[in-house]
Structures are given as structure tokens and as C-alpha cells.
Design an enzyme around this catalytic site. Structure first.
Site, short mmCIF file in Angstrom:
data_model
loop_
_atom_site.label_atom_id
_atom_site.label_comp_id
_atom_site.label_asym_id
_atom_site.label_seq_id
_atom_site.Cartn_x
_atom_site.Cartn_y
_atom_site.Cartn_z
N HIS A 145 57.64 84.11 -85.87
CA HIS A 145 57.57 82.70 -85.49
C HIS A 145 58.90 82.31 -84.89
O HIS A 145 59.66 81.54 -85.48
CB HIS A 145 57.30 81.81 -86.70
N ARG A 411 48.64 89.81 -91.77
CA ARG A 411 48.12 88.45 -92.00
C ARG A 411 47.04 88.14 -90.99
O ARG A 411 47.15 88.46 -89.82
CB ARG A 411 49.23 87.40 -91.90
N GLU A 536 47.82 76.45 -97.74
CA GLU A 536 48.64 75.80 -96.72
C GLU A 536 48.53 74.28 -96.70
O GLU A 536 49.54 73.59 -96.63
CB GLU A 536 48.27 76.37 -95.35
N ASP A 576 52.31 73.68 -92.59
CA ASP A 576 51.07 72.96 -92.40
C ASP A 576 50.88 71.86 -93.42
O ASP A 576 50.29 70.82 -93.12
CB ASP A 576 49.89 73.93 -92.43
N ARG A 614 58.69 79.35 -95.61
CA ARG A 614 59.60 78.31 -95.15
C ARG A 614 60.02 78.56 -93.71
O ARG A 614 60.19 79.68 -93.28
CB ARG A 614 60.87 78.29 -96.02
N ARG A 749 50.49 74.15 -83.64
CA ARG A 749 51.30 74.92 -84.58
C ARG A 749 52.50 74.11 -85.03
O ARG A 749 53.00 73.24 -84.32
CB ARG A 749 51.75 76.23 -83.93
#
Length: 917
Positions: A145, A411, A536, A576, A614, A749
Site C-alpha cells: 500500500h 490476502r 475492518e 476502513d 495500521r 480506498r
């Protein structure tokens, strides 16, 4: 300057002045005097704005209608001013630490030295310590990310400038000429290097970026810390079994996380795992080469143990080569076997050629056995000093990294699992409409399939492209585990996990892919990969404990957990949940979820490990890691902690050995203290305090929901008043900006959501709703205010929540945000929503001051106050130019230079804010 003595900051100011002067000279030489004069005039005016000598309009007027050909070097100049100021600040922090140590002051919190003092003072029960720390794990997990906007070339130049600046400190002015030329050379290289990428990163690029931190720091730092911690703890509790494995074991999502990323394939999984393993093998083999050179001890002068003598017998094909150097021959034998191991596991990706003669090592433990034999022989011969250097480092590295270097997590989203499982069950004739079944029936069907080795698919199965891809990825993971060991793919994470069937669907796919063996009559089921639910949203966090408890009542799932040593990992999503319900509500939902999960663990007898998803920003769970760990509820850590490391904070933490050591120490310090000491501090007041937070969280969520989810036109306001559309063009990662092609906030996102608000200097995800909740709960009652003040002083969770909120609010600037609001076409919508934001901002500021008693936001964080003081004048022109260029773009000027200018401002602001996404 806030919180910092004037004299203490003089070296920092000198460094910033020097670097700014170097950059200024280069701008004048290469862009001409007109551009240099413009940059200087804007810089001077921006500093006058900070000193409140002129208003914001002064800078804006200077930049009105600046030609784009002059705007681009102006933007680049201020981006580099910020970047160089960051380097100077990092060095200043090192000076401050060195001064602290030189003064003989007590070690600072978040250091292991301070933690050891606390443990020594606590008179802990040795048996209990052994129970809690036997299988301890602290795992920073680098994720795919990225919000890091800088290129590797820029990082390399930064590293060289930092090294030269550190050397410069040691010399008098008259002796600095050559160092100064070196710094000028690097700054010139930076100026001539493009700041932004022309093409989006591929996953292969992300893999390379993640692995570079091992060469920079992690390969050396992590094993050294592991050895130091183990020695320190075993000295304190001799005879107690502690740390059966190294406590620090890193992980990665890069190449294994396919949630919303269509570019992750089976080949990518193999590349990610095998390239990581290649880094480990290459380092081991190079270290063995060096050891062969340094341990050329003669048999005429030393006597080796029989174990080393046996290794030496097959060290070289020709027995005459180094015949009287048994250690050298033994090490060559180890190197030959390790080369064969690398070739067997990695094939053409191996760092060495095929080794036809040597027998590959079956496991890393077998390598360690041989290295330990060399170590023992040296010590027996009185040469322990030689064993304490390179050989010790290699032994610790092999123990830490094995053959795989890092654990690659898998994932995928539960929705994809459901679709694929439904297709498999329909093809096999088990059930034609699995997706239409109620939950209880789904669990029944899945549990039955998990109890048999019968595969669902035969060789002639015809499946959708999605199903073929998903099964191919799992089979690639199976191949990786077979080649590199179970640690290579330790976890399978289920995004948006909401039910027991979500867990069992993942298990069924692992079975069909060859990773899960049901066992049937000849034993219990087994699976080297742990199944990890990710909760989430706020609702899913609230129901997480119930979901886990119900899953553990399904016999086959409980047997799978038992096969993992009764260890169940659960991942908690910070991003989220925050986007869903706002800052305070999300933080409390996470805390409540942990309390409930700890209770489930106690009742069911499982060993719970929490994985914290995080981000770098407060709005995505960011903030100081040590404080965050201590803010966990009692029983939530218990020696185990995993957390994601994302975006630009990865470089800030791990690009330089000193920083890497400090940050990893802080993770360990927090984990040890949270595990072994009572850090919550509430005692019998826990339940009343929790009830207060329940009330505050509900109020905060209502305020946040009113703005984000219920105010008509909010999405329009967000899209027009921030550069969210342009974030997708920044080429900072392979993953699309949205999960789905919609205009919904829910589908956006978290990274672009947070990054866009930070670019516009609103920072809304890090505070909105908190002020309203606190003000409503207090209601003007001094007693209630005193209750919250007491909680702030006593309760690490509440203190950390307010401290992180202060950090993000200190980076907000509503005067600048007002300029962005002017980009909204609908004047009434602009006034309504920006008015709500301003009112809540002021309310939150008042409540923070009232509860904490601090007269400014950063009273508890003087280093950040100093940073803001130094860097934020450079943000002024970047924000002003971004607004102007966004206005031009949206008015129809879609020239390449205007688009590039916007991206450059985004890069500069992300660099300045340091945790932008």
C-alpha cells in the site's frame, strides 16, 4: 521555538541554512536569476506569513498567473527545500539522543534500556514470564500500500547527503571544503533528477523496493537485536525457557496481497517469495566466502573438534587445497551445501550455480547445526573472540531469516472466496447454489468438505478465469512452502470477514490448492498456513469476537487452530473503520474488539495474536508505535504483535541503520512492557471508563456520519475540494485507487481518502467528530471535564488518542483549506460543508485544550513542534500552487505541464507532511 531551547536548535538551523544555500546556488546556476529571484521572494514571504507579518494573500498574489514554465522549477525548489530540511531534522534528532546519553541521563521511554529498568523494578514471576515469552513474536510487515512518492534514485542521493552531513559535524569550517563539494554534487544530482515517475509502479518494482531495506538495514539490524534481547532476558530469568525462536521476524504483503489488485498472479507470488529467498541465500553465501578468508587457522596451531574435522574432510574436492586449514575447509563444505540448497529451491533464481556434488540442506536448522559446530570448536580452542564477529552475525541471521527471509502473507476479499467456492461446489455437484444458502447450511456444507481428502476438481474441470487464477495463486504458495519451509507463507488473510463461512471458504480453497490436509482417519487436519480473519468496518469489529467464537465451535476449524499450536491470529483494520465511522469511533471500536477477542481467547483456550493493519497517518492508525502498543487493552499483546508498515513511513523508519534500530527497539519495548507490566492503569475503574468511551464513540460517530454519509453533496465537495482524482495519477503503486468504479466514499480506498484530505490540509480523517462528542458529553459540567482530564492522565489509550489527534491537527491549516474549498462550484454547498468542518475543528481544539490543560497542541511532542516550525513555511507555496493548478486543470487547461505541476506539488507536500497516506 515551541518546547526547544534556542541554543539546542542552532546546529539544525545552521544545517538547514547551509543546505538551502547549496540548493539556491544550484537553482541560480541552472534555472537562471529570474527563477532564483522568484523562489527567494516567495520563500521570504512564506516565512513572513509564519511570523504573522503578512497575510496569506501575500504569497497567493505573488503566484497568481505564474507561467507554468516558471511554476515547475518553483515547485521543485520548495519540494527539495522540504526534503533537505527533513534530512537536517533527522540528524538533529541523532544529536539530541547523543547529548542525552552523554549527559548520563536515564534512558528514554521506547528504548530497550528503559524497558529493562522497568522490568527489573517489577519483581516479575519467572514462570509467568516464561509462559508469556516462550513463543514471543514481533513482526513488522511491509505492505503493498505505497504512499511513498519518492523514487529510489532520490532515496539514494538522500542517503549520501545524510552521510556527508554527519561527517561534516566532526570537522571545523576550514576542513569542510571537500565534504561541502560532495554535498553540492549530490544536491545537483537531485536537482537534475525527475521527482515523479512517468509510469505506474509494477508489482515487480514494489517487490524490489521492499527488499532493498534488507540490504540497507534489516539484514544486519534485526538479527543483532534478536541476539541482544534474548541475552538480556535470559540473563534476568536464567533457567526459564524464553524466546524459542527469534522474537523479531519480518513479513511482507508485497506480491501476496491480491485484495483489489488484479496484477497479483501465481507468477508474482513465486517471484516475491523466491526473490526474497535469493536475498537471504546471497548474503549467507557472501558471508561464508568472507569467513573462509578470515578463519584460515592452521591445523599446526589449533585443534578442532571432531565435528569440524568431519566437515573439513569434504570441504574441497582436492584434499590438498588448504589441507592444513580445517575451518576454511569446513566453511567451504557449508557453502557448497548451501549453494546446492539455493539451486534446488530457486533454480535459475539462485544466487549461485548448480552444485552437483554437495547435498542440499533440508532445513535452516541443519545449516545452524554446522555453523554451531564451527562456533563450538572455536570457543573450545580458546578462539571465542573470532566466533563473536562475523560467524555470530551469520548464525543469528540464519536463525532469524531461514531460507525465506520474510513471511509472505496472502490476502483476498471474502466476496471473491464466496464466488470461487460456489463455482467449485457447483462443478463438483456438491451444491448448485451455494451462494443462495443460509449461513448455517453453508457452514455444514463446508465443514463436510473439509473432513475429506477427496478433491472437488478433476483434471478436466472447466472453471472461470477468476477461479483458475485464485487456485493458481494458492498452488504457487504451496510450491513456495515446499521449497522454502512453512515460514515462507505463514498466513492467509480474509478481508471483509463477516461470518464463519468466510473462514471455512478460505480453508476449503487452501485444501483444494494443496496446502490443507484434512487428515481423515490417520490423523488430525494440518495446514502450514494460518487462517486469519480481518475485521475492518465498525460493525465487523463489534461482531468479530462472536464470529471467532462461533468458528471455534466448528470441530474441523478448531482442529486446524490446534494444528497451529492453538494459535489464532486476528487482523484488525484501522483504515476502513476510520473511513466508516470517524477517528474516535474507530479507535474505540478497535479497543472494544480487542477486549472481546481477549475474552474469547480466555474462554476457548486459544493463544490470540493480533495483527494491526495500521497506516502511516493517524487517520489510518498511525502515530508513535511505542505509545500505540502501550495503549492496547490488558491481555491483547501477550508477547505477540504484528503490524503493517506502510507508505513513506517505511523509509523514515528503516532506510538508515540507526533509525531502523530505534524503531525496532520501540516495537520490542512496547511489546515487552505491555506483556509483562500493568500498563492500562485503570484498575477497578475500567468498566466505568469503558462506558464513558462507549458514549463518546457513539456521539463522535453520529457527528462524523452526519457530515460524511448524510450531508447531501458531500462526495461532490470532497472530489472538488481535494486532489483525489489526481492522486490516482501519481504512479505511487500498482493497486487501483478504488475497489470498484464508483463515486462512493465506501468504495474508495483509504489511502487516497486520507491522502487527499492531507494534501488540502484538512486532515479530516484524523479528528472529525471528536470535538462534538467531547463537548456534548461534558455539557458544561466541570465534574465531567475533570473525569476526562483524569482519564487523560491515567489511561494510555485515551492519552494516545488525544495525542495523535493533536499531531494531525497541528498539520492542518484551515486558511489553506479555505483556498481548496473555493474550488467547489456550488457556493451554498461549499459554505455549508466547509462551515461544518471549521466549526468542528474549532470545537475539537477547545476540547483538547480543556481536557489536557495544554496551551498548544504539541506540548507533549516538542520535536514535532520544532519540525513544523522549520518545514511548514515551505508548504505554503506548494499548497498555493496546487490550488492554482487544480483550478487551471478544471477550467480546461489539461496540458501536460499543468498535470505535471500538480503531481509535483503532491510529491512535495507528501514529503513535507511525512505521513500523508
Amino acid at each position: 521555538m515551541i518546547g526547544t531551547p534556542h541554543d539546542a536548535t542552532r546546529p539544525l538551523r545552521d544545517d538547514i541554512r547551509f543546505l538551502g544555500g547549496v540548493l539556491g546556488d544550484i537553482i541560480r546556476d541552472h534555472e537562471g536569476p529570474e527563477v532564483f529571484d522568484l523562489v527567494e521572494r516567495v520563500r521570504i514571504e512564506a516565512f513572513r506569513v509564519r511570523r504573522e507579518e503578512v497575510g496569506r494573500s501575500a504569497v497567493a498574489q505573488m503566484l497568481d498567473d505564474v507561467d507554468i514554465t516558471r511554476a515547475l522549477p518553483l515547485i521543485r525548489a520548495f519540494s527539495y527545500f522540504v526534503l533537505l530540511a527533513n534530512l537536517a531534522e533527522d540528524i538533529q534528532r541523532d544529536r539530541r539522543r547523543a547529548a542525552h546519553e552523554a549527559a548520563g541521563e536515564p534512558p528514554q521511554d521506547s528504548s530497550l534500556a528503559a524497558t529493562y529498568r522497568k522490568l527489573d523494578a517489577a519483581a516479575l514471576d519467572a514462570t509467568r514470564v516464561g509462559e508469556l515469552l516462550a513463543d514471543a513474536l514481533v513482526s513488522p510487515v511491509i505492505t503493498a500500500h505505497p504512499t511513498e512518492t519518492r523514487r529510489r534514485t532520490v532515496f539514494d542521493a538522500q542517503a549520501r547527503i545524510t552521510e556527508l552531513l554527519r561527517l561534516r559535524q566532526r570537522y571545523a569550517d576550514s576542513e569542510r571544503a571537500e565534504l561541502d563539494r560532495g554535498i553540492r554534487r549530490q544536491v545537483l544530482s537531485l536537482w537534475r533528477t525527475a521527482l515523479i515517475r512517468l509510469a505506474r509502479l509494477r508489482i515487480q518494482d514494489e517487490i524490489s523496493v521492499g527488499l532493498r531495506y534488507y540490504d540497507l538495514t534489516l539484514f544486519d539490524v534485526i538479527p543483532a537485536i534478536n541476539a541482544e534481547v534474548r541475552a538480556a532476558l535470559r540473563t534476568r530469568w536464567p533457567g526459564v525457557e524464553l524466546l524459542r525462536r527469534p522474537i523479531l521476524r519480518p513479513g511482507s504483503w508485497i506480491g501476496g496481497d491480491r485484495d483489489g489488485n488484479p496484477y497479483v498472479t501465481a507468477d508474482v507470488v513465486r517471484q516475491a517469495a523466491y526473490r526474497a529467498a535469493g536475498v537471504a541465500f546471497e548474503r549467507y553465501l557472501s558471508e561464508l566466502v568472507e569467513l573462509e578468508k578470515t578463519l584460515a587457522l592452521s591445523a599446526r596451531l589449533v585443534t578442532v573438534t571432531p565435528a569440524v574435522a568431519a566437515l573439513a574432510e569434504t570441504g574441497y574436492p582436492d584434499p590438498a587445497i588448504h589441507a592444513d586449514e580445517p575451518y576454511r575447509r569446513a566453511l567451504h563444505h557449508i557453502r557448497a551445501r548451501l549453494t546446492a540448497t539455493a539451486w534446488t529451491a530457486l533454480g535459475e533464481m539462485s544466487p549461485g550455480g548448480p552444485e552437483d556434488v554437495a547435498q542440499p540442506y533440508p532445513t535452516p536448522a541443519a545449516v545452524l547445526d554446522d555453523l554451531d559446530a564451527v562456533d563450538a570448536s572455536l570457543r573450545r580452542g580458546g578462539d571465542g573472540l573470532l566466533a563473536d564477529d562475523r560467524l555470530a552475525a551469520l548464525r543469528h541471521a540464519v536463525e532469524t531469516f531461514g531460507f525465506h527471509l520474510q513471511g509472505l502473507d496472502m490476502r483476498q476479499n471474502s466476496e471473491v472466496h464466496e464466488q470461487v467456492v460456489a463455482e467449485l461446489l457447483a462443478w463438483a455437484g456438491v451444491h448448485r447454489d451455494y451462494a443462495g444458502l443460509p449461513e448455517a447450511r453453508r457452514v455444514e456444507v463446508l465443514a463436510a468438505e473439509l473432513c475429506t481428502r477427496r478433491p472437488l476438481l478433476g483434471p478436466r474441470a472447466r472453471l472461470s478465469e477468476q477461479a483458475v487464477k485464485e487456485l493458481g495463486i494458492i498452488r504457487a504458495a504451496r510450491d513456495v512452502v515446499a521449497a522454502l519451509g512453512a515460514g515462507a507463507v505463514p498466513n492467509y488473510i480474509i478481508s471483509m470477514c463477516t461470518s464463519v463461512s468466510d473462514l471455512l471458504e478460505a480453508a476449503l480453497l487452501l485444501k483444494e490448492g494443496g496446502l490443507l490436509d484434512p487428515g481423515e482417519t490417520d490423523g488430525p487436519p494440518s495446514c502450514p498456513v494460518g487462517i486469519v480473519p480481518l475485521f475492518e468496518t465498525i460493525e465487523d469489529l463489534g461482531a468479530g469476537a462472536t464470529t471467532l467464537s462461533a468458528a471455534l465451535e466448528v470441530p474441523v476449524y478448531r482442529e486446524l487452530v490446534a494444528a497451529q499450536g492453538m494459535r489464532q491470529e486476528v487482523m484488525l483494520g484501522y483504515s476502513d473503520s476510520n473511513k466508516d465511522g470517524g477517528y474516535l469511533a474507530a479507535n474505540w471500536a478497535l479497543y472494544r474488539a480487542e477486549l472481546d477477542l481477549v475474552d474469547v481467547a480466555r474462554k476457548t483456550g486459544i493463544r490470540l495474536r493480533l495483527f494491526h493493519g495500521r497506516g502511516g497517518t493517524v487517520g489510518r492508525g498511525g502515530g508513535r508505535s511505542y505509545d500505540a502498543i502501550l495503549a492496547q487493552p490488558a491481555g491483547a499483546v501477550r508477547g505477540s504483535l504484528r503490524l503493517t508498515e506502510q507508505g513513506e513511513v517505511i523509509a523514515a523508519k528503516y532506510a538508515e541503520p540507526g533509525a531502523a534500530h530505534r524503531n525496532l527497539e520501540s516495537l520490542l519495548a512496547g511489546t515487552l512492557e505491555s506483556t509483562l507490566l500493568d500498563v492500562e492503569g485503570l484498575g477497578t475503574d475500567a468498566e466505568p471508563s469503558y462506558a464513558i468511551m462507549d458514549d463518546l464513540a457513539a456521539r463522535a460517530r453520529a457527528a462524523y456520519t452526519q457530515l460524511v454519509h448524510e450531508t447531501p453533496g458531500f462526495v461532490q465537495y470532497f472530489r472538488q475540494s481535494t486532489p483525489v482524482a489526481e492522486v490516482g495519477d501519481l504512479n505511487i503503486g500498482s493497486r487501483p485507487a478504488s475497489r470498484k468504479p464508483t463515486n462512493s466514499v465506501a468504495d474508495l480506498r483509504a489511502i487516497p481518502w486520507v491522502m487527499s484530505w492531507s494534501q488540502a490540509r484538512v486532515m479530516l480523517p484524523g479528528w472529525y467528530g471528536t470535538g462534538a462528542a467531547l463537548e456534548q458529553w461534558i455539557g458544561g459540567d466541570p465534574h465531567r471535564l475533570a473525569v476526562l482530564t483524569d482519564l487523560y492522565r491515567r489511561w494510555p489509550f485515551f492519552r494516545t488518542v488525544l495525542s495523535n489527534l493533536a499531531q494531525v491537527m497541528a498539520k492542518s491549516d484551515l486558511d489553506i483549506a479555505a483556498r481548496y474549498a473555493e474550488l467547489v462550484d456550488d457556493v451554498s454547498l461549499r459554505e455549508e460543508i466547509f462551515g461544518m468542518i471549521c466549526d468542528e475543528h474549532a470545537r475539537t481544539m477547545r476540547m483538547h485544550a480543556a481536557i489536557t490543560g495544554n496551551d498548544h497542541l504539541l506540548a507533549d511532542n516538542p520535536s514535532l513542534a520544532e519540525s513544523i516550525h522549520n518545514r511548514f513555511p515551505y508548504l505554503e507555496p506548494l499548497n498555493q500552487m496546487q490550488v492554482q493548478l487544480l483550478r487551471r486543470l478544471r477550467a480546461g487547461d489539461d496540458s501536460e505541464l499543468v498535470k505535471r505541476g500538480i503531481l509535483l506539488t503532491m510529491n512535495g507536500l507528501a514529503t513535507a507532511l511525512r505521513n500523508s497516506g
